[in-house]
Write an enzyme that holds these catalytic residues in place. Structure first.
Site, PDB file in Angstrom:
ATOM      1  N   LYS A  26       0.818  -1.210   0.000  1.00  0.00           N
ATOM      2  CA  LYS A  26       0.000   0.000   0.000  1.00  0.00           C
ATOM      3  C   LYS A  26       0.862   1.275   0.000  1.00  0.00           C
ATOM      4  CE  LYS A  26      -4.042  -2.221   0.735  1.00  0.00           C
ATOM      5  NZ  LYS A  26      -3.677  -3.646   0.758  1.00  0.00           N
TER       6      LYS A  26
HETATM    7  C1  LIG Z   1      -4.362  -4.762   0.331  1.00  0.00           C
HETATM    8  C2  LIG Z   1      -3.587  -5.994   0.293  1.00  0.00           C
HETATM    9  C3  LIG Z   1      -3.880  -7.005  -0.641  1.00  0.00           C
HETATM   10  C4  LIG Z   1      -5.040  -6.919  -1.591  1.00  0.00           C
HETATM   11  O1  LIG Z   1      -4.853  -5.916  -2.579  1.00  0.00           O
HETATM   12  P1  LIG Z   1      -6.124  -5.368  -3.372  1.00  0.00           P
HETATM   13  O2  LIG Z   1      -5.603  -4.215  -4.159  1.00  0.00           O
HETATM   14  O3  LIG Z   1      -7.129  -4.962  -2.356  1.00  0.00           O
HETATM   15  O4  LIG Z   1      -6.609  -6.469  -4.229  1.00  0.00           O
HETATM   16  C5  LIG Z   1      -3.058  -8.125  -0.664  1.00  0.00           C
HETATM   17  N1  LIG Z   1      -2.032  -8.252   0.199  1.00  0.00           N
HETATM   18  C6  LIG Z   1      -1.734  -7.304   1.113  1.00  0.00           C
HETATM   19  C7  LIG Z   1      -0.602  -7.528   2.057  1.00  0.00           C
HETATM   20  C8  LIG Z   1      -2.493  -6.147   1.187  1.00  0.00           C
HETATM   21  O5  LIG Z   1      -2.186  -5.212   2.094  1.00  0.00           O
END
Ligand SMILES: *Cc1c(COP(=O)(O)O)cnc(C)c1O
Length: 499
Positions: A113
């Protein structure tokens, strides 16, 4: 370039307006009016640039109301060695002849993120200047764990902004909870809600569509905006690393120029894999987009059958950031795959909110099966995958990445496709130390899961890795936000925060 609403094509806003608004007032998501195309030469040329320069090039295609210097300023501040502890920002680890792990978790909160949330505040404040608003932006976030912390860290003490985060009491890890409860900064607020991530997300969406409340906030000097992956300013930075990793693989002679690759993504809200879809549509030679889910396998079923059905039990797994039954960003895919039929998208989304399910027309089913493969992996196989990979390659992956690795193995077993594949690695294994240590040592030998810091130490020892400083520093840090609230009262908490 202008942006439409996925639920109303006649809506037209600039990129900066789309970023400031976050979500369209009709409930739709902002979508670009066209997807720009890059020639292979242009893609490969990115190989000679730094990550922030690559981002500048790609952003310029989409943010046409930004001056290049403004974009450069944003990318230069966000993608630094100080913040990502590596020059390449998103290093690629070669696991074996076919498998490349794209490590997206070297940022300050140890999850992918950060790739978007380190830059979103700069994109947002630049956009605010452009749209000439005299308001402060109030960012409202629903998080399944990682977004909340990454958003708090990105926005903390950014002038002209305030940020408020809701996380579900059920579902986030101890470390994730601590990361949020101890957040520093004068413009931040955090609450737990009684419920799961979908409750948090629905609650936030409800607040966004409450026009009366928004008018009241405007009177108080605030414009609501979102840092969830429904915001275009979140999605765009994620396109960069897929284009960038292709250029990187060509540069390092791992693939030939023009050679196709697969991309495999552990998926929750469908943001990360949607970014890979955009990269494919932009001309990156991507053969198959492999969509990996955990036991909350709504998307597996959807991609295989064209039926989206969220009417099922919500499962809490050891990959909590993927514990999602309503994948918001799928709406953008439906828009593009229906040849921009916003009427249809609106109809399907209404069905989803009223009945909890919908089925797409055959033309979309065909397109889904052309571009995507989908499968899922439960907790037991997630654990087994972490352990197998550690034993065979001395490489330690987190639970989310392991879901993707397992689904990729299923894909190969089923298709015998030898195309080189990039697996998006979305979190540092230290962020989910309990499960990772259990997987590697076996449940009987692993220390009890109560003390997260002991587990971090243990993982450091058995994996011969240094834990990220931002995690070890959490120990003993002051808890600033212990509050828990009912989901019906989320709006009250926001109102208090913005009093
Ligand atoms: C948010 C997240 C995901 C999922 O990603 P999306 O964009 O919501 O599909 C997968 N793994 C981790 C560690 C995340 O923080």
């Amino acid at each position: 370039m202008l942006y439409h609403s996925s639920r109303d094509k006649s809506v037209e806003v600039t990129a900066s307006e789309a970023i400031v608004k976050g979500l369209c007032s009709d409930g739709g998501l902002f979508v670009p009016e066209e997807i720009p195309y890059l020639s292979l030469d242009e893609i490969v040329a990115l190989g000679n640039m730094s990550y922030s320069e690559r981002a500048t090039e790609i952003f310029s295609l989409f943010l046409t109301d930004f001056r290049k210097n403004e974009i450069k300023d944003c990318t230069g501040k966000a993608y630094t060695k100080e913040k990502f502890e590596t020059d390449t920002i998103a290093p690629i680890y070669k696991l074996n002849e076919h498998t490349y792990i794209l490590e997206l978790w070297h940022g300050p909160t140890c999850a992918f993120k950060d790739m978007a949330l380190q830059i979103l505040p700069y994109l947002l404040t630049t956009s605010m200047e452009k749209t000439g608003t005299d308001k402060k932006v109030a960012i409202l976030v629903a998080t399944s764990g990682d977004t909340g912390k990454a958003a708090l860290e990105g926005f903390r003490d950014v002038e002209g902004t305030k940020i408020f985060v809701f996380y579900p009491t059920g579902g986030v890890s101890e470390i994730q909870k601590l990361q949020m409860q101890t957040q520093e900064g004068a413009n931040v607020g955090v609450y737990a809600i009684e419920g799961n991530f979908d409750d948090a997300q629905s609650g936030v969406k409800k607040i966004f569509s409450d026009n009366e409340f928004k008018a009241e906030l405007r009177k108080r000097g605030y414009e609501l905006s979102s840092a969830n992956s429904i915001n275009w300013g979140r999605l765009l930075p994620q396109i960069v690393y897929y284009v960038s990793s292709y250029a990187e693989l060509v540069k390092n002679k791992e693939i030939a120029c023009g050679e196709e690759i697969n991309v495999c993504v552990p998926t929750g809200n469908f943001g990360n894999i949607l970014a890979a879809y955009y990269a494919k549509e932009m001309g990156v030679p991507i053969k198959t987009l492999i969509c990996a889910s955990n036991s909350n396998n709504v998307l597996t079923e959807f991609i295989r059958t064209g039926v989206y059905n969220k009417n099922r039990a919500f499962v809490q797994t050891i990959s909590p950031s993927m514990d999602i039954l309503i994948s918001s960003n799928l709406e953008r895919l439906l828009y593009h795959m229906s040849d921009e039929n916003s009427e249809l998208v609106k109809e399907l989304m209404t069905k989803l909110s009223e009945e909890g399910s919908y089925e797409v027309p055959d033309a979309i089913k065909e397109k889904l099966s052309e571009s995507f493969y989908a499968a899922y992996c439960d907790d037991k196989f997630t654990m087994r995958t972490i352990s197998d990979i550690e034993r065979n390659y001395s490489y330690v992956m987190d639970t989310h990445t392991a879901v993707a690795q397992n689904v990729y193995e299923q894909y190969v077993a089923q298709t015998h496709d030898a195309t080189k594949t990039v697996i998006a690695s979305t979190a540092s294994p230290f962020k989910f130390s309990g499960s990772v240590v259990n997987a590697i040592m076996g449940e009987d030998d692993a220390p009890s899961a109560d003390d997260e810091f002991l587990l971090i130490e243990k993982l450091s020892e058995i994996g011969k890795m240094t834990p990220p400083k931002s995690l070890s520093e959490l120990k003993g840090k002051e808890i600033r936000f212990p509050g828990v609230t009912k989901k019906e009262e989320m709006i009250l908490r926001v109102s208090e925060f913005l009093a």
